[in-house]
Design a protein around this motif. Structure first.
Motif, short mmCIF file in Angstrom:
data_model
loop_
_atom_site.label_atom_id
_atom_site.label_comp_id
_atom_site.label_asym_id
_atom_site.label_seq_id
_atom_site.Cartn_x
_atom_site.Cartn_y
_atom_site.Cartn_z
N ASP A 5 0.83 -1.21 0.00
CA ASP A 5 0.00 0.00 0.00
C ASP A 5 0.86 1.25 0.00
N VAL A 30 -4.45 2.55 -1.64
CA VAL A 30 -3.97 2.58 -3.02
C VAL A 30 -2.64 1.85 -3.04
N GLU A 34 -0.72 0.89 -8.82
CA GLU A 34 -2.13 0.61 -9.12
C GLU A 34 -2.82 1.85 -9.69
N LEU A 36 -6.31 3.37 -9.33
CA LEU A 36 -7.57 3.27 -8.60
C LEU A 36 -8.52 4.32 -9.15
N THR A 194 1.55 5.02 -10.09
CA THR A 194 0.43 4.91 -9.15
C THR A 194 -0.53 6.07 -9.41
N VAL A 196 -4.61 7.80 -8.81
CA VAL A 196 -5.98 7.81 -8.28
C VAL A 196 -6.77 8.72 -9.21
N GLY A 209 -9.09 1.16 -14.95
CA GLY A 209 -9.12 0.96 -13.51
C GLY A 209 -8.75 -0.46 -13.10
N ALA A 211 -8.78 -1.08 -9.91
CA ALA A 211 -9.75 -1.22 -8.82
C ALA A 211 -10.68 -0.02 -8.89
N ARG A 223 -16.05 -1.35 -2.96
CA ARG A 223 -14.76 -1.40 -3.65
C ARG A 223 -14.71 -2.69 -4.44
N ALA A 225 -12.38 -5.01 -7.56
CA ALA A 225 -11.22 -5.16 -8.43
C ALA A 225 -11.37 -6.48 -9.18
#
Ligand SMILES: Nc1ncnc2c1ncn2[C@@H]1O[C@H](COP(=O)(O)OP(=O)(O)OP(=O)(O)O)[C@@H](O)[C@H]1O
Ligand SMILES: [Mg+2]
Lengths: 247, 266
Positions: A5, A30, A34, A36, A194, A196, A209, A211, A223, A225
Motif C-alpha cells: 500500500d 492505493v 495501481e 484506482l 500509481t 488515483v 481501472g 480497482a 470497492r 477489483a
C-alpha cells in the motif's frame, strides 16, 4: 500485503465550516503501481477526498498514511510529502502569466533544486510525451482546453511524484478533446505509475481501472477489483442505481 | 507591431485647450473686476533667478517635493505590501495589528497625522522635519496601498494557490512567482492614482515647515503678495507632474498588455 500500500486512508472525517459533512469515515488503500478509479454521484465527496490526501484540506479525524508515514496532523511531514503527490484539477489551474515551459519548470527548479537547463530538458521530454513539443513558448491562454490539461499533467509529472491524483480532469473539456487527455492518462497507467482517478468517464474507468471505489454521501459504499467487475456486477443497490442512471 | 495612434489624445487635446482657456478667462476676468493687477513677469525668477544665476525657491521646493515623493513611495510600497500580507495572515496577532493600524490611519485626517508625527513621534525619536514628513505621508498612503494590494491578491483565484501548493512551492515562492506577478498588472491603474494622491498630499507637510513646493509658494506670497499668480503657477506644476504620471501609467499598462504577460488581467 499491506507492504504494497502506498496510500492508506483510515476512517477520515471532514466537515466543512458550513457544517456540511463531506467525508464520513472514509477508508481506502492505493497500492503501488495501481490505478484506482473513484466514481460516485456529484457531491459524494470525491474531490474532498483528493484534497485531504494532498493536504489542501485538514481532516477532522482519522489518518492519512502515505508510504507508511502518518502525514495528517503533521505539518512538517505533510510539507515534505506535498511534492510526492501530483494533483491535476478539473480547471487546469495553469499559471497564466508563465509560458508552458515556465509552468512546467517552476516547481522542479524551486522545490527540487534542479538546474534550469536540466529542468527544461526534462520538460521538453514531458511535452513530447503529452504531444505538445511545439507549445513550449506558448501561454496557457493561447492553448485549447485539452492542450492546457495536457500541460497541467506534464507540470505535475515534472516533479516526479510518486502518485498522481486526477480530479475529473476531462469534465471541463469539449467532447472532441477528452480523448487526447485520456490517452495520456492511459499511457501513464500502462507505465505503472500509481494513480488515483476521479472520473465520470465510465468507459475509461472500466478499461484502465485496476480497482474501483464507489462513493456516495461521503462514504465508500463499495470497492471492486478489477474495475470491470464493478460495472458488470455491482454488489450494492446504491451502486446499481448509480450505474443505471448513467447508462 | 504597427504603431498605434492613441485616439484618446487626439480627442482630448481640444477639450483640454478649451477647458484651460475657459478657466484662464474666468480667473482673469474675476481679477480684473476686483481690481487685481497681474504681475506674471515676476514669476519666472521664482524658478530661476537669472541675475544671481541660481535656482529660485519654487524650483528648490519642487526638488523637495520630488524627494519626499521618492522616499515616501519606497516606504509606502514596502510597508503597504507588508500590511497587506499581515492582513491576509487571518486570525493572527499580526493581522489584528494591521487591522487596527488601517482603521486609525483611514479614520483620522492626514493633517493631524502629520502634526502628530512631527510633534510627538518626531520629538521622541528626534526626527528631522523632512523625515517626519516622509514617514507621515508614507504611513498614510501605505494604509490605502495595502488595501489595493490585498484586494489584488484576493482576486487571484483559489485554483492558483491550490496548484502551487500541490507542486510543493513554499509560501514565499507562491507569492513571488505565482500570485504577485498576476496581481501586479491588475494593480497598475489604482497604483497610478495612489502615486498622484501621494504627490498632492505631500503639499500638506508644509504645515510642519518643510520647504516643499506649496510651502515655498506660501512664503513667496507672504513676501510678494502675488497670491493668484503663485497659486495658479504651482497648480499648473502639480497638474503637469500628475499628467506625466498618468501617461507613464497608461504607457506601462499598454506595454504589459502588449507583451501578453497577464494581459488579460488588466
Ligand atoms: N470548500 C467547501 N466548503 C463547503 N462545502 C464544500 C466545499 N467543497 C465541497 N463542499 C461540499 O462538500 C460536498 C462534497 O463535495 P465534493 O466536491 O467533494 O464532491 P464531489 O464528489 O467531488 O462532487 P462532483 O462530482 O460534483 O465534483 C458537497 O456537498 C459540496 O457542496
Ligand atoms: Mg469534484
Amino acid at each position: 500485503m499491506t507492504g504494497g500500500d502506498f496510500i492508506s486512508v483510515e476512517r477520515i472525517y471532514k466537515t466543512y465550516d458550513s457544517g456540511l459533512a463531506a467525508l464520513k469515515g472514509v477508508s481506502l488503500t492505493v497500492r503501488r503501481g495501481e490505478t484506482l478509479v473513484i466514481v460516485g454521484p456529484s457531491g459524494s465527496g470525491k474531490s474532498t477526498l483528493l484534497r485531504c490526501l494532498c493536504g489542501l484540506e485538514e481532516i477532522d479525524a482519522g489518518a492519512v498514511v502515505i508510504d507508511g508515514q502518518v502525514v495528517s496532523g503533521d505539518a512538517r511531514l505533510r510539507d515534505k510529502m506535498r511534492p510526492e503527490l501530483g494533483l491535476v484539477f478539473q480547471s487546469f489551474n495553469l499559471f497564466p502569466h508563465l509560458t508552458v515551459m515556465e509552468n512546467i519548470t517552476l516547481a522542479p527548479v524551486r522545490v527540487r533544486r534542479v538546474k534550469a537547463a536540466e529542468a527544461e530538458k526534462a520538460a521538453g521530454r514531458l511535452l513530447e510525451k503529452v504531444g505538445l513539443a511545439d507549445k513550449a513558448g506558448a501561454r496557457p491562454a493561447q492553448l485549447s482546453g485539452g492542450q492546457q490539461q495536457r500541460v497541467a499533467i506534464a507540470r505535475a509529472l515534472a516533479m516526479n511524484p510518486r502518485v498522481m491524483l486526477f480530479d475529473e480532469v476531462t469534465s471541463a473539456l469539449d467532447p472532441e478533446m477528452i480523448g487526447e487527455v485520456l490517452a495520456v492518462m492511459k499511457d501513464l497507467a500502462a507505465e505503472g505509475l500509481t494513480m488515483v482517478v476521479v472520473t465520470h468517464e465510465m468507459g475509461f474507468a472500466r478499461e484502465v481501472g485496476e480497482a474501483v471505489v464507489f462513493m456516495d454521501g461521503g462514504e465508500v459504499v463499495e470497492r471492486a477489483a478489477p474495475a470491470a467487475r464493478f460495472f458488470d456486477q455491482p454488489a450494492t443497490d446504491r451502486a446499481r442505481q448509480f450505474l443505471e442512471k448513467i447508462f | 507591431m504597427k504603431k498605434q495612434k492613441n485616439p484618446y489624445k487626439l480627442t482630448a487635446l481640444p477639450a483640454w485647450a478649451a477647458t484651460l482657456a475657459l478657466l484662464a478667462w474666468l480667473v482673469y476676468d474675476g481679477a480684473v473686476k476686483s481690481g487685481y493687477s497681474w504681475e506674471w513677469s515676476r514669476i519666472p525668477a521664482f524658478f530661476f533667478d537669472a541675475d544671481k544665476g541660481e535656482l529660485g525657491p519654487l524650483t528648490l521646493g519642487l526638488g523637495l517635493t520630488f524627494q519626499i515623493t521618492f522616499w515616501s513611495l519606497l516606504i509606502t510600497f514596502g510597508l503597504g505590501l507588508f500590511i497587506a500580507l499581515a492582513r491576509l495572515a487571518g486570525g493572527t496577532v499580526l493581522s489584528a495589528l494591521a487591522r487596527i493600524y488601517l482603521e486609525v490611519i483611514r479614520n483620522t485626517p492626514l493633517l493631524v497625522q502629520i502634526l502628530v508625527m512631527y510633534s510627538v513621534v518626531g520629538e521622541i525619536f528626534s526626527l528631522s522635519r523632512f523625515w517626519a514628513a516622509v514617514l507621515a505621508v508614507s504611513f498614510f498612503e501605505a494604509a490605502y496601498l495595502s488595501e489595493i494590494i490585498r484586494s489584488g491578491i484576493l482576486a487571484v483565484g483559489e485554483g492558483q494557490w491550490q496548484a502551487a501548493w500541490c507542486l510543493g512551492l513554499s509560501t514565499p515562492d507562491t507569492f513571488r512567482r505565482v500570485i504577485l506577478p498576476q496581481t501586479g498588472p491588475m494593480l497598475l491603474p489604482p497604483l497610478c492614482s495612489l502615486v498622484i494622491s501621494l504627490i498632492k498630499d505631500s503639499a500638506l507637510v508644509s504645515v510642519i515647515g518643510v520647504y516643499e513646493l506649496t510651502k515655498a509658494a506660501r512664503s513667496l506670497i507672504a513676501k510678494t503678495y502675488l497670491a493668484l499668480e503663485l497659486w495658479l503657477t504651482i497648480a499648473v506644476v502639480y497638474l503637469l507632474i500628475n499628467l506625466a504620471v498618468s501617461e507613464l501609467g497608461a504607457f506601462l499598462e499598454r506595454r504589459l498588455g502588449a507583451s501578453g504577460r497577464a494581459g488579460r488581467f488588466l
